[in-house]
Design an enzyme around this catalytic site. Structure first.
Site, short mmCIF file in Angstrom:
data_model
loop_
_atom_site.label_atom_id
_atom_site.label_comp_id
_atom_site.label_asym_id
_atom_site.label_seq_id
_atom_site.Cartn_x
_atom_site.Cartn_y
_atom_site.Cartn_z
N ASP A 1 41.53 19.57 53.71
CA ASP A 1 41.96 21.17 53.60
C ASP A 1 41.66 22.03 54.63
O ASP A 1 41.27 23.16 54.33
CB ASP A 1 41.78 21.61 52.26
CG ASP A 1 42.43 22.63 51.35
OD1 ASP A 1 43.70 22.80 52.38
OD2 ASP A 1 42.22 23.18 50.54
N GLU B 1 24.72 27.95 48.99
CA GLU B 1 24.03 28.76 49.81
C GLU B 1 24.97 29.97 50.22
O GLU B 1 26.25 29.69 50.56
CB GLU B 1 23.73 28.20 51.04
CG GLU B 1 23.35 28.96 52.30
CD GLU B 1 23.25 27.94 53.57
OE1 GLU B 1 22.54 28.61 54.69
OE2 GLU B 1 23.79 26.82 53.55
N TRP B 2 24.63 31.49 50.15
CA TRP B 2 25.13 32.54 50.78
C TRP B 2 25.18 32.56 52.19
O TRP B 2 24.22 32.61 52.76
CB TRP B 2 24.80 33.68 50.15
CG TRP B 2 25.63 35.06 50.84
CD1 TRP B 2 25.25 35.98 51.78
CD2 TRP B 2 26.68 35.40 50.37
NE1 TRP B 2 26.12 36.85 52.02
CE2 TRP B 2 26.93 36.42 51.31
CE3 TRP B 2 27.82 34.95 49.45
CZ2 TRP B 2 28.35 37.03 51.10
CZ3 TRP B 2 28.88 35.70 49.26
CH2 TRP B 2 29.17 36.65 50.25
#
Length: 283
Positions: A191, A88-89
C-alpha cells in the site's frame, strides 16, 4: 469509546494524549507516557478482526527484511471490543531534505527478497478491506482470483458496477500473462502511496500502514504513482539497483486497478470512474 478504559490496558501510564487528524479508517493519537511518546491507533474489533495484529505482523516482517525502516511495534491487543496498536512515535519531518535515492535502492533490494508462491502466510487488510493472500503459483492466478475478481464482485454486489464491467474484469484477467513479464514473487509493502511514509529526524523514509504480501514488484511502483508520485530520483535509483522491465509504465493502469477498486469500495467518487476506465481499456 472510553479512552481512559482502553488506555488503562496499555503497559505504561499515559500522562496526556492528543487526537490526530488524517485517518480515514482508524482513530489515532499521540500519547505522552513515563516511557516516552508513542503513536496509538484504535478501531472496533468485531468488524475488522485481528486488523492491528496483522498490521503489526506486516511491520515486523518488513523490518526483518533488513532493507526498509518501519516504526517499532510496542504493543497490540483488544479491550472491550476495541483493538489497539501502539507504535514508536516518529515525528514527520517532510520539510527536510530526504534521501530518496537511498530509499529507491532500499526498496529495490527488498523487492529482490522472493519466495516460490505469490501471496502471504496469512490474509490481512488493505485499509478496512480484508486482503486475501491465498498462495498461488502464477501472477495471473493470484492477481485474478485474490485481487481483481474478488473486488469486482464486491463492487457488483454494491451495485457500483454492472455485468458489463464484471465481464470486462474477467477478460482483463485472461490477458495478464501476456501483459506482465514473468518475475518471481517479490516482498511488497502492498500500500505504498505518498500518505504511507514518514521522514525521520535523520532524513530516512519510514514506511507505515503496510498490506504485506509477495507479488509482482510493479504493484508497489504503480502505487507510488497513483496519488502524486515520488521524486524522479527515487525511480532512477531503484532502476539502477534492480532494472525495471520494458514498458513498465504502460502497465501502470493495471497495477493501479487493485488500489483503485479498494478506494471505489470505500469512498466511491472518481475512483469508480477510474476503475471502469481501466477495465474498458484492457478488456
Amino acid at each position: 469509546m472510553d479512552l481512559n478504559l482502553i488506555f488503562s490496558e496499555l503497559p505504561f501510564k499515559i500522562i496526556r494524549y492528543k487526537s490526530l487528524s488524517g485517518g480515514d479508517i482508524n482513530n489515532s493519537f499521540w500519547v505522552e507516557t513515563e516511557n516516552g511518546n508513542f503513536f496509538i491507533k484504535l478501531n472496533r474489533a468485531k468488524p475488522y478482526p485481528q486488523m492491528f495484529r496483522k498490521e503489526a505482523n506486516g511491520l515486523l516482517y518488513l523490518s526483518d527484511s533488513g532493507f526498509v525502516s518501519v516504526p517499532k511495534v510496542i504493543a497490540t491487543g483488544e479491550s472491550n471490543n476495541i483493538q489497539y496498536l501502539v507504535l514508536e512515535w516518529i515525528e514527520d519531518n517532510r520539510s527536510k531534505t530526504t534521501s530518496w535515492e537511498d530509499f529507491g535502492v532500499s526498496l529495490a533490494k527488498m523487492h529482490q527478497i522472493v519466495q516460490p508462491c505469490f501471496g502471504f502466510k496469512e490474509d490481512n487488510y488493505i485499509g478496512s478491506i480484508k486482503q486475501i493472500n491465498t498462495p498461488s503459483h502464477t501472477w495471473e492466478e493470484f492477481y485474478s482470483e485474490c485481487r481483481i475478481l474478488k473486488l469486482a464482485h464486491i463492487l457488483f454486489n454494491q451495485k457500483k458496477i454492472g455485468a458489463q464491467e464484471l465481464n470486462q474484469g474477467q477478460n482483463v484477467c485472461k490477458k495478464l500473462n501476456e501483459i506482465f513479464p514473468e518475475e518471481k514473487p517479490a516482498l511488497l509493502h502492498g500500500d505504498l502511496w505518498s500518505g504511507n511514509y514518514l521522514v525521520s529526524s535523520n532524513n530516512k523514509i519510514v514506511l507505515i500502514d503496510p498490506a504485506v504480501y509477495y507479488g509482482h514488484r510493479e504493484m508497489d511502483l504503480g502505487m507510488t504513482l497513483l496519488f502524486g508520485g515520488f521524486p524522479s530520483c527515487f525511480y532512477e535509483a531503484y532502476s539502477e539497483e534492480y532494472s525495471l522491465e520494458k514498458n513498465w509504465k504502460q502497465r501502470l493502469p493495471l497495477t493501479q486497478l487493485y488500489p483503485l477498486m479498494v478506494h471505489a469500495i470505500l469512498f466511491n467518487g472518481n475512483y469508480l470512474l477510474e476503475v471502469k476506465k481501466v477495465l474498458k481499456k484492457f478488456s
